[in-house]
Design a protein around this motif. Structure first.
Motif, short mmCIF file in Angstrom:
data_model
loop_
_atom_site.label_atom_id
_atom_site.label_comp_id
_atom_site.label_asym_id
_atom_site.label_seq_id
_atom_site.Cartn_x
_atom_site.Cartn_y
_atom_site.Cartn_z
N THR A 28 78.00 18.94 26.76
CA THR A 28 79.00 17.94 26.42
C THR A 28 79.23 17.07 27.65
N SER A 29 80.02 16.00 27.49
CA SER A 29 80.33 15.15 28.64
C SER A 29 81.03 15.94 29.73
N GLN A 53 80.93 19.19 30.31
CA GLN A 53 79.98 20.13 30.90
C GLN A 53 78.99 19.42 31.82
N SER A 65 73.83 14.82 29.72
CA SER A 65 73.97 15.34 28.36
C SER A 65 72.68 15.13 27.56
#
Length: 232
Positions: free
Chosen positions: A95-96, A98, A183
């Protein structure tokens, strides 16, 4: 365990500001055409559906301050100034949030390119390896921890050759931003520590010659320098 026939040279490790330990280089991923003005100067429109990538070998990387020979097989050797991302933890299908969390550090880098070979192979719909993955074709400055520096839209990225400005832009011109790149790339690779991502170059790329001194910078990061000697 069988004997090993010969030993391979270890890849380089990049110094990290404020750290005694160094960052070993594993894989090098490079984002193509990530500044619209650069894509235009190369005769292309930007593909806004998704970023695309090519790779460079870790064994072909050198540290800033190196003096390297003008490479064989080319008459049109180009500089490309880039922001490098150093991955610090494993990440897959990020995800963004992460993606941002996976960034260990940032640094200045050069993507040196045998442009004539790249264009020749591209026109034949062949891989770009001869143009892009060359000895000493990736140059890295010391890294700065993500905790100490972050990319801002107004941050200047620039390059000079023999003191004359060639490239001058801001990170706000990046088409695909840092988290978007990580990502997207992590959908195809299990990214891990040691992975470096070069995020693309702004407009103003051009040829360099033996004897030239190349200096690239991004505000707030250590600059990268390269000197070209005569061909071997």
């Amino acid at each position: 365990m069988p004997d090993i026939l010969f030993s391979l040279s270890d890849p380089i490790a990049i110094p990290v500001q404020g750290q005694d330990a160094v960052y070993p280089v594993g894989r090098i991923f490079c984002v193509g055409r990530n500044y619209a003005a650069h894509a235009a100067e190369m005769g292309h429109e930007v593909d806004r559906e998704a970023p695309f990538y090519f790779t460079k070998s870790a064994s072909n990387a050198v540290l800033t301050g190196a003096t390297v020979p003008y490479p064989p097989g080319t008459e049109n050797f180009h500089h490309e100034m880039e922001l490098a991302i150093a991955i610090g933890k494993p990440v897959f299908q990020a995800t963004s949030a992460q993606a941002w969390d996976a960034v260990f550090a940032y640094g200045c880098a050069l993507d040196m390119t045998r442009r004539d070979l790249q264009i020749r192979e591209r026109n034949k719909q062949r891989p770009w390896d001869l143009g892009k993955d060359l000895e000493a074709g990736a140059v890295f400055a010391p890294l700065t921890l993500a905790a100490d520096w972050s990319p801002k839209d107004g941050t200047r990225i620039f390059l000079t050759v023999n003191g004359q400005t060639r490239q001058d832009a801001t990170l706000g011109e990046l088409i695909w931003k840092i988290d978007e790149i990580i990502s997207h790339l992590s959908r195809f690779y299990h990214l891990r520590p040691g992975d470096l991502i070069l995020t693309g170059t702004p407009a103003g790329v051009g040829p360099v010659q033996a004897g030239d001194q190349i200096y690239g910078g991004i505000d707030g990061l250590d600059p990268v320098q390269l000197t070209l000697s005569d061909a071997e």
